[in-house]
Design a protein around this motif. Structure first.
Motif, PDB file in Angstrom:
ATOM      1  N   HIS A 101       1.114  -0.793   0.233  1.00  0.00           N
ATOM      2  CA  HIS A 101      -0.220   0.086   0.033  1.00  0.00           C
ATOM      3  C   HIS A 101       0.980   1.448  -0.429  1.00  0.00           C
ATOM      4  O   HIS A 101       0.435   2.393  -1.055  1.00  0.00           O
ATOM      5  CB  HIS A 101      -1.025  -0.263   1.078  1.00  0.00           C
ATOM      6  CG  HIS A 101      -2.272   1.018   1.851  1.00  0.00           C
ATOM      7  ND1 HIS A 101      -1.753   2.623   1.804  1.00  0.00           N
ATOM      8  CD2 HIS A 101      -3.481   0.810   1.140  1.00  0.00           C
ATOM      9  CE1 HIS A 101      -3.141   3.248   1.722  1.00  0.00           C
ATOM     10  NE2 HIS A 101      -3.481   2.032   1.276  1.00  0.00           N
ATOM     11  N   GLU A 102       1.818   1.748   1.051  1.00  0.00           N
ATOM     12  CA  GLU A 102       2.601   2.182   0.892  1.00  0.00           C
ATOM     13  C   GLU A 102       3.866   2.828  -0.574  1.00  0.00           C
ATOM     14  O   GLU A 102       3.345   3.828  -0.968  1.00  0.00           O
ATOM     15  CB  GLU A 102       3.456   2.513   2.443  1.00  0.00           C
ATOM     16  CG  GLU A 102       4.251   4.019   2.902  1.00  0.00           C
ATOM     17  CD  GLU A 102       5.157   4.367   2.490  1.00  0.00           C
ATOM     18  OE1 GLU A 102       6.047   4.918   2.759  1.00  0.00           O
ATOM     19  OE2 GLU A 102       6.193   3.136   1.702  1.00  0.00           O
ATOM     20  N   PRO A 103       3.635   1.366  -0.661  1.00  0.00           N
ATOM     21  CA  PRO A 103       5.226   1.704  -2.091  1.00  0.00           C
ATOM     22  C   PRO A 103       3.673   2.124  -3.092  1.00  0.00           C
ATOM     23  O   PRO A 103       4.584   2.924  -3.989  1.00  0.00           O
ATOM     24  CB  PRO A 103       5.208   0.341  -2.177  1.00  0.00           C
ATOM     25  CG  PRO A 103       5.490   0.016  -1.345  1.00  0.00           C
ATOM     26  CD  PRO A 103       4.338   0.189  -0.083  1.00  0.00           C
ATOM     27  N   THR A 104       3.193   2.429  -2.598  1.00  0.00           N
ATOM     28  CA  THR A 104       2.199   2.713  -4.389  1.00  0.00           C
ATOM     29  C   THR A 104       1.193   3.808  -3.940  1.00  0.00           C
ATOM     30  O   THR A 104       1.112   5.160  -4.522  1.00  0.00           O
ATOM     31  CB  THR A 104       1.195   1.712  -4.874  1.00  0.00           C
ATOM     32  OG1 THR A 104       0.066   1.265  -3.213  1.00  0.00           O
ATOM     33  CG2 THR A 104       2.036  -0.109  -5.490  1.00  0.00           C
ATOM     34  N   VAL A 105      -0.126   3.728  -2.628  1.00  0.00           N
ATOM     35  CA  VAL A 105      -0.607   4.674  -3.032  1.00  0.00           C
ATOM     36  C   VAL A 105       0.032   5.934  -2.307  1.00  0.00           C
ATOM     37  O   VAL A 105       0.538   7.047  -2.716  1.00  0.00           O
ATOM     38  CB  VAL A 105      -1.659   4.642  -1.474  1.00  0.00           C
ATOM     39  CG1 VAL A 105      -2.605   5.619  -1.768  1.00  0.00           C
ATOM     40  CG2 VAL A 105      -2.560   3.117  -2.389  1.00  0.00           C
ATOM     41  N   ALA A 106       0.989   5.405  -1.097  1.00  0.00           N
ATOM     42  CA  ALA A 106       2.416   6.922  -0.342  1.00  0.00           C
ATOM     43  C   ALA A 106       3.442   6.809  -1.299  1.00  0.00           C
ATOM     44  O   ALA A 106       3.618   8.622  -1.767  1.00  0.00           O
ATOM     45  CB  ALA A 106       2.632   6.472   0.867  1.00  0.00           C
ATOM     46  N   LEU A 147       3.026  12.274  -7.440  1.00  0.00           N
ATOM     47  CA  LEU A 147       2.301  13.388  -7.633  1.00  0.00           C
ATOM     48  C   LEU A 147       1.663  14.428  -6.903  1.00  0.00           C
ATOM     49  O   LEU A 147       1.341  16.216  -7.716  1.00  0.00           O
ATOM     50  CB  LEU A 147       0.943  12.981  -8.243  1.00  0.00           C
ATOM     51  CG  LEU A 147       1.240  11.624  -9.467  1.00  0.00           C
ATOM     52  CD1 LEU A 147      -0.218  10.494  -9.675  1.00  0.00           C
ATOM     53  CD2 LEU A 147       1.711  11.449 -10.526  1.00  0.00           C
ATOM     54  N   TYR A 148       2.313  14.862  -6.107  1.00  0.00           N
ATOM     55  CA  TYR A 148       1.363  16.224  -5.484  1.00  0.00           C
ATOM     56  C   TYR A 148       2.311  16.625  -4.508  1.00  0.00           C
ATOM     57  O   TYR A 148       2.675  18.383  -4.281  1.00  0.00           O
ATOM     58  CB  TYR A 148       0.071  15.059  -3.894  1.00  0.00           C
ATOM     59  CG  TYR A 148      -0.474  16.763  -2.660  1.00  0.00           C
ATOM     60  CD1 TYR A 148      -1.296  17.446  -3.286  1.00  0.00           C
ATOM     61  CD2 TYR A 148       0.225  16.360  -2.359  1.00  0.00           C
ATOM     62  CE1 TYR A 148      -1.165  18.525  -2.428  1.00  0.00           C
ATOM     63  CE2 TYR A 148       0.070  17.116  -0.739  1.00  0.00           C
ATOM     64  CZ  TYR A 148      -0.760  18.464  -1.434  1.00  0.00           C
ATOM     65  OH  TYR A 148      -1.225  19.101  -0.197  1.00  0.00           O
ATOM     66  N   VAL A 149       3.284  15.808  -4.212  1.00  0.00           N
ATOM     67  CA  VAL A 149       4.018  16.430  -3.447  1.00  0.00           C
ATOM     68  C   VAL A 149       5.855  17.382  -4.450  1.00  0.00           C
ATOM     69  O   VAL A 149       5.658  18.690  -4.611  1.00  0.00           O
ATOM     70  CB  VAL A 149       5.085  15.512  -2.323  1.00  0.00           C
ATOM     71  CG1 VAL A 149       6.209  16.456  -1.585  1.00  0.00           C
ATOM     72  CG2 VAL A 149       4.666  15.368  -1.180  1.00  0.00           C
ATOM     73  N   GLU A 154       5.364  16.951 -13.552  1.00  0.00           N
ATOM     74  CA  GLU A 154       5.744  17.535 -14.840  1.00  0.00           C
ATOM     75  C   GLU A 154       7.549  17.870 -14.370  1.00  0.00           C
ATOM     76  O   GLU A 154       8.440  17.054 -14.858  1.00  0.00           O
ATOM     77  CB  GLU A 154       5.353  19.363 -14.877  1.00  0.00           C
ATOM     78  CG  GLU A 154       5.706  20.277 -13.632  1.00  0.00           C
ATOM     79  CD  GLU A 154       4.313  19.822 -12.089  1.00  0.00           C
ATOM     80  OE1 GLU A 154       4.195  18.607 -12.836  1.00  0.00           O
ATOM     81  OE2 GLU A 154       4.937  20.511 -11.144  1.00  0.00           O
ATOM     82  N   THR A 155       7.494  17.600 -12.720  1.00  0.00           N
ATOM     83  CA  THR A 155       8.304  16.874 -12.625  1.00  0.00           C
ATOM     84  C   THR A 155       9.644  15.666 -12.301  1.00  0.00           C
ATOM     85  O   THR A 155      10.839  15.535 -12.254  1.00  0.00           O
ATOM     86  CB  THR A 155       9.044  17.857 -10.868  1.00  0.00           C
ATOM     87  OG1 THR A 155       8.909  16.509 -10.008  1.00  0.00           O
ATOM     88  CG2 THR A 155       7.954  19.319 -10.655  1.00  0.00           C
ATOM     89  N   LEU A 156       9.088  15.069 -13.164  1.00  0.00           N
ATOM     90  CA  LEU A 156       9.294  13.402 -12.309  1.00  0.00           C
ATOM     91  C   LEU A 156       9.930  13.155 -13.258  1.00  0.00           C
ATOM     92  O   LEU A 156      10.059  13.729 -14.937  1.00  0.00           O
ATOM     93  CB  LEU A 156       7.824  12.675 -12.647  1.00  0.00           C
ATOM     94  CG  LEU A 156       6.991  12.397 -11.768  1.00  0.00           C
ATOM     95  CD1 LEU A 156       5.600  11.989 -11.461  1.00  0.00           C
ATOM     96  CD2 LEU A 156       8.009  13.232  -9.692  1.00  0.00           C
ATOM     97  N   ASN A 215      -5.309  13.226  -2.743  1.00  0.00           N
ATOM     98  CA  ASN A 215      -3.864  13.390  -3.462  1.00  0.00           C
ATOM     99  C   ASN A 215      -2.310  12.454  -3.802  1.00  0.00           C
ATOM    100  O   ASN A 215      -1.785  12.826  -5.631  1.00  0.00           O
ATOM    101  CB  ASN A 215      -2.546  13.889  -2.057  1.00  0.00           C
ATOM    102  CG  ASN A 215      -2.834  14.811  -1.293  1.00  0.00           C
ATOM    103  OD1 ASN A 215      -2.948  14.800  -0.479  1.00  0.00           O
ATOM    104  ND2 ASN A 215      -3.780  15.534  -1.717  1.00  0.00           N
ATOM    105  N   SER A 216      -3.184  11.059  -4.452  1.00  0.00           N
ATOM    106  CA  SER A 216      -2.579   9.730  -5.035  1.00  0.00           C
ATOM    107  C   SER A 216      -3.480   9.594  -6.524  1.00  0.00           C
ATOM    108  O   SER A 216      -3.102   8.924  -7.440  1.00  0.00           O
ATOM    109  CB  SER A 216      -2.393   8.666  -4.415  1.00  0.00           C
ATOM    110  OG  SER A 216      -1.988   9.075  -3.140  1.00  0.00           O
ATOM    111  N   GLY A 217      -4.137  10.739  -6.718  1.00  0.00           N
ATOM    112  CA  GLY A 217      -4.959  10.601  -8.386  1.00  0.00           C
ATOM    113  C   GLY A 217      -6.443   9.728  -8.205  1.00  0.00           C
ATOM    114  O   GLY A 217      -6.749   9.153  -9.039  1.00  0.00           O
ATOM    115  N   PHE A 218      -6.905   9.886  -6.799  1.00  0.00           N
ATOM    116  CA  PHE A 218      -8.359   8.434  -6.533  1.00  0.00           C
ATOM    117  C   PHE A 218      -8.901   9.849  -6.182  1.00  0.00           C
ATOM    118  O   PHE A 218      -8.747  10.470  -4.980  1.00  0.00           O
ATOM    119  CB  PHE A 218      -7.508   7.224  -6.457  1.00  0.00           C
ATOM    120  CG  PHE A 218      -6.489   6.280  -6.142  1.00  0.00           C
ATOM    121  CD1 PHE A 218      -6.660   5.530  -7.528  1.00  0.00           C
ATOM    122  CD2 PHE A 218      -5.550   6.258  -5.661  1.00  0.00           C
ATOM    123  CE1 PHE A 218      -5.152   5.527  -8.419  1.00  0.00           C
ATOM    124  CE2 PHE A 218      -3.967   6.026  -6.501  1.00  0.00           C
ATOM    125  CZ  PHE A 218      -4.531   4.950  -6.976  1.00  0.00           C
TER     126      PHE A 218
END
Lengths: 225, 225
Positions: free
Chosen positions: B120-125, B131-133, B137-139, B194-197
């Motif tokens: 969960h953490e390695p995907t949702v977090a 995406l949020y922090v 566009e910076t990735l 924040n994770s897009g869901f």
């Protein structure tokens, strides 16, 4: 309580953790084997009856009680060893205590087990799966581009274990003896050659692996069984 | 024993898990803030004095005892709540017991906590961080190519929590009341926007989030503090 059943794939060292814990504690396990590669953990029967998440290992405790997650299964076995073990513990030959009795050491043991699942397994074990089980030539582009990052992160994870062990007076990760922290980190660490690493870069880790192999009741990882 | 110190970054919901656990148990925490984005967890001082792995949260127990890993820190607080809490537990207002007393439920609680750290953490977090922090566009390319896989895996992880909760008579992940399993999975799940869901895809999860927010002593996540 009937016999415990381990639903597993021998290729997985997550499953090996549970078999090693059970062996060290003389806890009998019936084993049901599934091939991840052949899709046997994604069949409708498996998803319905064993785990809706489609992953192994799953430790079956009774007809309706199933416990996924390798580290949780190890914890269950160790915490209930006195009632699950087939060996009679005596003053001269007591059962191993794989969970420390001190609250601080217990939390520190869990700390290494969470580290294993969050930082070590997703790098060291994933590289093993990609490079050794599947083969690098079969990997799609989204995995190929992750290889450099996974290699750096895997090395950092093993470095961190080396750092801890090199400062440990007892030679164990937590406290004065072997705990579940050692077992859970040993599983994929001692197979790091499958992940593309040579353990001789980490001498304290090599010595610790030998220390674990010398514990009474130790069983070798066997990917064919 | 002096005051516990939490080394943290308020942006991290891994740190929030510990603050929420402490709040529910009335355990005072002194807080030291570091900015991950500004590199403050990778300075020589931090690596030397707080964590050689360069990550937060770290729960400092005394001058020389440091406990990394959010879920292990939550476990330590909950297991030692009776001695750490500033509140006087009484028959009419007992301290919450966030770790079940049944061995099977305790292992099942850890099962959800290991699932959280491994799936969960390695995907949702991670999606939230990217995406949020940081901002999409910076990735770099090696992260961009991982986005589709992370999104599928994050959805599967939340689906699995939904599946469990929709079958839970009590409305909690384990047993009859809130445990650390709920707290540790709540942290990034309730921020899944924040994770897009959109959590409305998971009605049992939404109801469970409201149930957690209604627990006496609950504190909101606050990324600015």
């Amino acid at each position: 309580m009937g016999q415990l059943i381990l639903h597993e794939d021998p290729l997985s060292a997550n499953c090996y953790k549970i078999k090693l814990t059970a062996a060290l504690l003389s806890i009998p396990l019936e084993r049901r084997r599934y091939s991840i590669l052949a899709g046997e953990t994604k069949t409708p029967e498996f998803l319905q009856n064993i785990s809706a998440f489609g992953r192994i290992p799953v430790l079956q405790i009774d007809a309706t009680t199933l416990l996924p997650e390798s580290n949780a299964a190890c914890f269950y076995l160790a915490e209930n060893a006195a009632s699950l073990s087939s060996s009679t513990s005596t003053a001269s030959s007591p059962l191993l205590n794989l969970i420390p009795t001190s609250a601080l050491q217990r939390a520190d043991m869990l700390r290494w087990m969470f580290f294993e699942q969050n930082n070590h397994e997703p790098t060291v074990a994933t590289l093993r799966y990609w490079l050794y089980v599947l083969g690098e030539e079969t990997l799609a582009e989204d995995r190929i581009v992750q290889l450099p990052g996974k290699r750096v992160a895997a090395r950092q994870a093993i470095d961190y274990v080396e750092d801890r062990l090199s400062k440990s007076e007892s030679g164990w990760l937590v406290g004065d003896g072997i705990t579940l922290a050692d077992i859970c980190l040993f599983a994929y660490t001692h197979l790091a050659h499958n992940s593309g690493f040579d353990l001789k870069d980490w001498p304290a880790v090599v010595a610790w692996c030998e220390r674990i192999k010398a514990v009474d009741g130790f069983i070798e990882y066997d990917e064919s069984n």
